[in-house]
Design a protein around this motif. Structure first.
Motif, PDB file in Angstrom:
ATOM      1  N   GLN A 109       0.800  -1.393  -0.254  1.00 53.47           N
ATOM      2  CA  GLN A 109       0.135   0.139   0.132  1.00 53.47           C
ATOM      3  C   GLN A 109       1.070   1.228  -0.157  1.00 53.47           C
ATOM      4  OE1 GLN A 109      -2.529   0.331   3.431  1.00 53.47           O
ATOM      5  NE2 GLN A 109      -4.206   1.597   2.221  1.00 53.47           N
ATOM      6  N   SER A 136       2.314   1.789  -3.278  1.00 49.63           N
ATOM      7  CA  SER A 136       1.468   2.130  -4.342  1.00 49.63           C
ATOM      8  C   SER A 136       1.314   3.690  -4.397  1.00 49.63           C
ATOM      9  CB  SER A 136       0.224   1.371  -4.431  1.00 49.63           C
ATOM     10  OG  SER A 136      -0.609   1.900  -3.170  1.00 49.63           O
ATOM     11  N   TYR A 193      -1.946  -5.994  -7.423  1.00 53.14           N
ATOM     12  CA  TYR A 193      -1.241  -4.795  -8.185  1.00 53.14           C
ATOM     13  C   TYR A 193      -0.868  -5.176  -9.343  1.00 53.14           C
ATOM     14  CZ  TYR A 193      -1.136  -2.895  -3.424  1.00 53.14           C
ATOM     15  OH  TYR A 193      -1.711  -2.298  -2.239  1.00 53.14           O
ATOM     16  N   ILE A 238       4.334   0.509  -8.707  1.00 47.57           N
ATOM     17  CA  ILE A 238       3.254  -0.696  -8.604  1.00 47.57           C
ATOM     18  C   ILE A 238       1.908   0.487  -8.805  1.00 47.57           C
ATOM     19  CG2 ILE A 238       4.401  -2.292  -7.647  1.00 47.57           C
ATOM     20  CD1 ILE A 238       2.885  -1.704  -5.223  1.00 47.57           C
ATOM     21  N   ARG A 239       0.591  -0.083  -9.204  1.00 50.36           N
ATOM     22  CA  ARG A 239      -0.413   0.473  -9.069  1.00 50.36           C
ATOM     23  C   ARG A 239      -1.661  -0.535  -8.982  1.00 50.36           C
ATOM     24  NH1 ARG A 239       2.431   3.869  -8.382  1.00 50.36           N
ATOM     25  NH2 ARG A 239       2.605   6.058  -9.417  1.00 50.36           N
TER      26      ARG A 239
END
Length: 482
Positions: A158, A161, A441, A475-476
């Motif tokens: 988290q 991201s 992700y 990362i997303r």
């Protein structure tokens, strides 16, 4: 590990020069005594100075060249120590099957980490090290560690991201540290000291390999020695504070599954409380770097080979237990094959004749084998420099059980009686993190793109190599239904 502790940017030639007189005197003295036949010296020059400098500068290339010239047994002179190198599966098995009271793993660790430990620790080290298997591999403990590792993975991801770029190896290093502290030491160490412990361990890792700490007796005063002692003493002070606080609330900690609580309640280790700080320094040296490499290199290879990302995701979608996801396990095992430590070493307590040869390894020497070079032997692994996770899968998709201790061909965690007792714990951390990453992700290279050269391996760390200069990832969160 040997080269990790010796090879630093400090001018080693200067150190070797002023110790050379002592080394030459000892060699001359030893040459006057009757000695067993020794293997040939793998020399890049005319002196043992050039031997060890060449060995430390480029260990993989040095050993490959020496193997081509001298075969499967040769030696490297290193001042007052002689290093004996054994190559091939036959000698891997010989090395791994040798009893501890003849060739010692723990003695080898003590040679280099004794100044990071409380005096007397290595006298009790075998008892404490033996408790790892009993304490860490309890079923209830492993289940708890898996849950905690999963929580830390989601926290880290988290955070990732929300950042534009993340350094892969450095960020995984912090994740692994947090899991180790939370599981091995306990929630109190985690809540109060997790960041300070990380900084202290980083300091000790850099200082323990400084040539002054490595080569000078403990009674010789010098700045790196004082710095190491200060970090070691603060580490021990944290343990005293936390254990004293636990004694005030014994009911709170009675059922805790952390490893410290296990050792406090095991009569074989309860009386060794004064050595717990040193024990955990040794454990974290052993556990941290290679676990980081396992996760980080897998991320790197999945970025380079996206097809395996989708294969793992498809399997995870239909697998109730992420720890049984065969494509994920295959990718991790292939990473372990490609990026294991270059050396595994032991110290000798008595002379041993090498069966089938005329050579004898004398006592008070160092014996090495190479997981890295074994894993890159084309006779064992076709196309060894290619990333091929499917080499570990059977035709029906299950993980191939090949390469047990009898083969002595896969040495990421050792083999046989000398297999790493923390293997399950390290594997849990890797699987939990990678499963959370791939299920939740999408990832791509950071703003600088992929590194230009993936062959730049940093073998100076204690354990498996990292990538020199690191690499960045972005990362997303995945879209629902992706």
């Amino acid at each position: 590990m040997l080269e990790a502790l010796l090879y630093k940017s400090f001018p080693l030639r200067f150190i070797f020069a002023w110790l050379g007189i002592l080394g030459l005197a000892l060699l001359l003295f030893s040459s006057r005594r009757t000695s067993p036949k020794l293997p040939p010296r793998a020399n890049e020059g005319t002196s043992f100075f050039s031997d060890i400098l060449g060995f430390l500068a480029s260990p993989v290339q040095f050993v490959e060249l020496a193997t081509g010239k001298y075969g499967s047994i040769f030696r490297i002179d290193c001042l007052v120590k002689q290093i004996f190198y054994l190559r091939g599966q036959k000698w891997n098995r010989f090395f791994l099957e040798m009893k501890e009271d003849t060739w010692s793993f723990s003695g080898g660790i003590g040679m280099f980490l004794d100044k990071a430990a409380k005096p007397g620790y290595f006298t009790h080290g075998r008892n404490l090290l033996g408790s790892i298997n009993r304490g860490v591999n309890r079923s209830a403990a492993l289940q708890s560690y898996g849950r905690l590792a999963g929580e830390e993975a989601h926290k880290s991801l988290q955070h990732w991201s929300q950042m534009p770029d993340v350094e892969i190896f450095e960020s995984i290093s912090r994740f692994v540290h947090r899991v180790i502290v939370r599981c091995m030491m306990g929630e109190d160490f985690y809540d109060q000291h997790v960041d300070e412990l990380y900084d202290l361990l980083q300091q000790m890792e850099s200082l323990v390999g400084h040539p002054f700490n490595l080569l000078l007796p403990a009674w010789v005063p010098h700045l790196p020695g004082r710095q190491l002692a200060k970090a070691r003493d603060r580490f021990a002070e944290i343990f005293r504070e936390r254990l004293a606080a636990r004694q005030l609330k014994p009911d709170v900690w009675h059922d805790s599954l952390d490893y410290i609580n296990y050792t406090l309640n095991d009569p074989r280790t309860a009386q060794l409380e004064d050595y717990y700080p040193s024990h955990h320094v040794v454990l974290m040296f052993a556990a941290h770097t290679s676990t980081v490499a396992s996760i980080a290199w897998t991320i790197v290879e999945l970025l380079r080979h996206p097809i395996y990302q989708e294969e793992i995701r498809e399997s995870l979608a239909t697998t109730s237990d992420i720890h049984q996801c065969a494509p994920l396990l295959a990718c991790l095992r292939e990473e372990g094959r490609r990026y294991s430590g270059v050396h595994m070493f032991r110290t000798t307590k008595r002379p041993v004749s090498l069966e089938g040869s005329d050579y004898t390894v004398p006592e008070n020497s160092v014996v090495l084998i190479s997981p890295y070079l074994t894993h890159h032997d084309p006779a064992i692994y076709p196309n060894p420099h290619e990333y091929k996770p499917h080499r570990w899968l059977l035709p029906d998709g299950r993980l191939d059980p090949w390469n047990g201790p009898k083969e002595a061909a896969f040495l990421q965690f050792g083999a046989g009686n000398h297999r790493c007792p923390g293997e399950n714990f390290a594997a849990i951390m890797a699987r939990e993190f990678l499963a959370a990453l791939l299920m939740n992700y999408e990832m791509e290279w950071g703003s600088d793109g992929a590194p230009a050269d993936f062959s730049r391996l940093d073998f100076t760390k204690v354990g498996s190599p990292w990538l020199e200069g690191d690499a960045t990832v972005r990362i997303r969160p995945r879209e629902l239904g992706a």
